[in-house]
Write an enzyme that holds these catalytic residues in place. Sequence first.
Site, PDB file in Angstrom:
ATOM      1  N   ASP A 126     -62.814  82.456 -36.971  1.00  0.00           N
ATOM      2  CA  ASP A 126     -62.858  81.418 -37.697  1.00  0.00           C
ATOM      3  C   ASP A 126     -62.580  80.610 -36.465  1.00  0.00           C
ATOM      4  O   ASP A 126     -62.405  80.530 -35.485  1.00  0.00           O
ATOM      5  CB  ASP A 126     -61.924  81.142 -38.839  1.00  0.00           C
ATOM      6  CG  ASP A 126     -62.457  79.364 -39.384  1.00  0.00           C
ATOM      7  OD1 ASP A 126     -63.364  79.338 -40.071  1.00  0.00           O
ATOM      8  OD2 ASP A 126     -61.515  78.777 -39.897  1.00  0.00           O
ATOM      9  N   SER A 127     -62.813  79.326 -36.642  1.00  0.00           N
ATOM     10  CA  SER A 127     -62.888  77.828 -35.846  1.00  0.00           C
ATOM     11  C   SER A 127     -61.411  77.394 -35.853  1.00  0.00           C
ATOM     12  O   SER A 127     -61.159  76.806 -35.078  1.00  0.00           O
ATOM     13  CB  SER A 127     -62.888  77.116 -36.401  1.00  0.00           C
ATOM     14  OG  SER A 127     -62.744  75.650 -37.982  1.00  0.00           O
ATOM     15  N   CYS A 174     -65.966  82.297 -41.770  1.00  0.00           N
ATOM     16  CA  CYS A 174     -66.774  80.576 -41.455  1.00  0.00           C
ATOM     17  C   CYS A 174     -67.167  80.320 -41.905  1.00  0.00           C
ATOM     18  O   CYS A 174     -68.487  80.926 -41.742  1.00  0.00           O
ATOM     19  CB  CYS A 174     -66.455  79.986 -40.223  1.00  0.00           C
ATOM     20  SG  CYS A 174     -66.688  78.564 -39.627  1.00  0.00           S
ATOM     21  N   GLU A 182     -55.530  72.156 -40.234  1.00  0.00           N
ATOM     22  CA  GLU A 182     -54.902  72.952 -39.327  1.00  0.00           C
ATOM     23  C   GLU A 182     -53.832  72.254 -38.243  1.00  0.00           C
ATOM     24  O   GLU A 182     -53.198  73.496 -37.537  1.00  0.00           O
ATOM     25  CB  GLU A 182     -56.217  72.431 -38.054  1.00  0.00           C
ATOM     26  CG  GLU A 182     -57.490  73.431 -38.007  1.00  0.00           C
ATOM     27  CD  GLU A 182     -57.380  74.589 -37.568  1.00  0.00           C
ATOM     28  OE1 GLU A 182     -56.715  75.155 -36.830  1.00  0.00           O
ATOM     29  OE2 GLU A 182     -57.838  75.117 -38.181  1.00  0.00           O
ATOM     30  N   CYS A 238     -65.546  76.200 -47.336  1.00  0.00           N
ATOM     31  CA  CYS A 238     -65.344  75.896 -46.029  1.00  0.00           C
ATOM     32  C   CYS A 238     -64.408  77.449 -46.663  1.00  0.00           C
ATOM     33  O   CYS A 238     -63.120  76.751 -47.379  1.00  0.00           O
ATOM     34  CB  CYS A 238     -64.851  74.385 -45.631  1.00  0.00           C
ATOM     35  SG  CYS A 238     -63.812  74.907 -44.578  1.00  0.00           S
ATOM     36  N   HIS A 257     -61.287  76.950 -45.120  1.00  0.00           N
ATOM     37  CA  HIS A 257     -59.739  76.033 -44.640  1.00  0.00           C
ATOM     38  C   HIS A 257     -59.124  75.315 -45.962  1.00  0.00           C
ATOM     39  O   HIS A 257     -58.194  75.296 -46.795  1.00  0.00           O
ATOM     40  CB  HIS A 257     -60.679  74.891 -44.112  1.00  0.00           C
ATOM     41  CG  HIS A 257     -59.898  75.344 -42.597  1.00  0.00           C
ATOM     42  ND1 HIS A 257     -60.835  75.802 -41.798  1.00  0.00           N
ATOM     43  CD2 HIS A 257     -59.229  74.743 -41.770  1.00  0.00           C
ATOM     44  CE1 HIS A 257     -60.803  76.113 -40.938  1.00  0.00           C
ATOM     45  NE2 HIS A 257     -59.041  75.554 -40.443  1.00  0.00           N
TER      46      HIS A 257
HETATM   47  N1  DGL Z   1     -63.320  77.760 -41.310  1.00  0.00           N
HETATM   48  C1  DGL Z   1     -64.814  76.730 -41.477  1.00  0.00           C
HETATM   49  C2  DGL Z   1     -65.380  77.508 -43.095  1.00  0.00           C
HETATM   50  O1  DGL Z   1     -65.380  77.955 -43.264  1.00  0.00           O
HETATM   51  C3  DGL Z   1     -64.176  75.636 -41.149  1.00  0.00           C
HETATM   52  C4  DGL Z   1     -65.890  74.802 -40.413  1.00  0.00           C
HETATM   53  C5  DGL Z   1     -65.412  73.802 -38.959  1.00  0.00           C
HETATM   54  O2  DGL Z   1     -64.380  74.267 -38.307  1.00  0.00           O
HETATM   55  O3  DGL Z   1     -65.308  72.150 -39.644  1.00  0.00           O
HETATM   56  O4  DGL Z   1     -66.657  75.927 -42.725  1.00  0.00           O
END
Ligand code: DGL
Length: 264
Positions: free
Chosen positions: A11-12, A74, A152, A184, A186
């Site tokens: 993931d990011s 993600c 984060e 998302c 997160h």
């Molecule tokens: N967890 C990512 C998602 O599901 C986050 C994206 C981001 O880093 O902006 O979209």
Amino acid sequence: MTKQCPIGIFDSGVGGLSVTREIRRLLPGEDILYFADSAYCPYGTKTPQEINARSATICRFLLAEGAKMIVVACNTASIAGLDLLRQLFTVPIVGMEPAIKPASLATRNGKIGVMATGVTINGDRFHSLLEKYSNGVTVYTQPCPGLVEAVENGQSSAPATRLLLQKYLAPMLAAGVDTIVLGCTHYPFLRETVQKICGPEVKLIDTGQAVARQVERVLKQHDLQHTAAASGRELFYTSGDPEAVGKVISTLWGKQVQVQKKSI
Ligand code: DGL
């Protein structure tokens, strides 16, 4: 590649842990490699090309570490380039998409809201999803800049994050949605606050469990299920600051973990 090889997940940043915990619950014997691309987080403000380049680099790293399959935990990276990743790599790849279909089935008044990143909401794949599954349902989309950063930075319960959520939820609630998609990975970490703001009548939907079930199905299809009954291990990597990321991962994962730095 063998059954004993790990599942590679990325993931990011730390958001993909909301999916990883469901995979861990369902598949306790699997070893897991988790890559948090914290140095490039958030993806939601990047171009699809930039995101796809990062996704390909991370997949190469996870495969070099022995991953038998990849989970793109993600929505943003999946919407931006899942097809491309499947062209580049031969291992099974499981991606995600905002839960438009389950939300369309769950709504009682025909109004659903979708919280996601701008890249997700503007993606062609997302528009195809809407065309395919939102028959007769009105969908209110809401980009939510700042929420990924809050998770984060370990600020999920901070007053400023609650204010941001109130701002993003207000238009959807004013429109009368009875179902909201957490689009998302997160956002499940903000679920409690979102539920408090929306009230108990609004149903919140994320796809963590569905993705875990899909991972199980794909492993079975490819005869790649780990033979151990339990005690799979997790290894965590980040492109960012391993100490800072380690603190947040330990909190979200629910136990103290070591995170290794990988500058890829
Ligand atoms: N967890 C990512 C998602 O599901 C986050 C994206 C981001 O880093 O902006 O979209």
